[in-house]
Design a protein around this motif. Structure first.
Motif, PDB file in Angstrom:
ATOM      1  N   ARG A  51       0.837  -1.208   0.000  1.00  0.00           N
ATOM      2  CA  ARG A  51       0.000   0.000   0.000  1.00  0.00           C
ATOM      3  C   ARG A  51       0.870   1.255   0.000  1.00  0.00           C
ATOM      4  O   ARG A  51       0.635   2.186  -0.756  1.00  0.00           O
ATOM      5  CB  ARG A  51      -0.931  -0.020   1.214  1.00  0.00           C
ATOM      6  N   ARG A  52       1.877   1.282   0.828  1.00  0.00           N
ATOM      7  CA  ARG A  52       2.758   2.457   0.898  1.00  0.00           C
ATOM      8  C   ARG A  52       3.511   2.630  -0.412  1.00  0.00           C
ATOM      9  O   ARG A  52       3.665   3.755  -0.912  1.00  0.00           O
ATOM     10  CB  ARG A  52       3.731   2.322   2.073  1.00  0.00           C
ATOM     11  N   ASP A  55       1.139   4.078  -2.848  1.00  0.00           N
ATOM     12  CA  ASP A  55       0.919   5.490  -2.520  1.00  0.00           C
ATOM     13  C   ASP A  55       2.043   6.362  -3.070  1.00  0.00           C
ATOM     14  O   ASP A  55       1.825   7.525  -3.396  1.00  0.00           O
ATOM     15  CB  ASP A  55       0.819   5.697  -1.008  1.00  0.00           C
TER      16      ASP A  55
END
Length: 160
Positions: A51-52, A55
């Motif tokens: 997820r990071r 992002d």
């Protein structure tokens, strides 16, 4: 934890978790006796990592490389830095392209009277289609009809 709990804990939707499993980005989850997926804290941490990375704009292919480096305790930080620098370079290119688009749109908006008349340099430019591309990049093109002149004193278009 089940897929809903893993999704909540990681910030990755259940649909994306299933997708990452199907592509092999993450290992297939364990299953309960009734067939429900079960995720460990380690797998949730991996999902947070993904997820990071997303992002920060990393494509899935680069995330695969980053995950491999993350798991490899004998990795060289230079390999990680190279991937990060490549991502920075790509982001800088995208920012530059977006700034050029914004400047073109601003130029066109400034040239449009925005009044009751049907003449509109924005629509004229859009109707002309994309600019031809040469070896140094897209050709500069105002997209304004030859009868329209934009002056620095007055950004509104005037017929010549």
């Amino acid at each position: 934890m089940n897929i809903g709990e893993a999704a909540k804990a990681s910030g990755v939707s259940a649909k994306m978790i299933r997708y990452y499993e199907s592509t092999g980005l993450i290992p297939a989850a364990g299953r309960t006796g009734s067939g429900y997926r079960v995720y460990s804290d380690t797998e949730v941490q991996m999902l947070r990592f993904i997820r990071r990375s997303r992002d920060l704009g990393f494509p899935v292919e680069k995330i695969e490389e980053l995950l491999a480096l993350w798991r490899d305790r004998s990795r060289q930080s230079g390999d990680v830095k190279r991937l990060a620098q490549e991502q920075i370079n790509g982001l800088e290119r995208k920012i530059s392209e977006m700034q050029a688009m914004m400047e073109t749109l601003q130029h066109l908006a400034d040239a449009c009277c925005g009044d009751h008349r049907p003449d509109c340099p924005i629509l004229t430019d859009l109707g002309n289609g994309p600019s031809p591309v040469n070896k140094t990049g897209p050709a500069k093109k105002t997209g304004l009809p030859s009868s329209v002149r934009v002056t620095s004193a007055s950004p509104r278009h005037t017929a010549t």
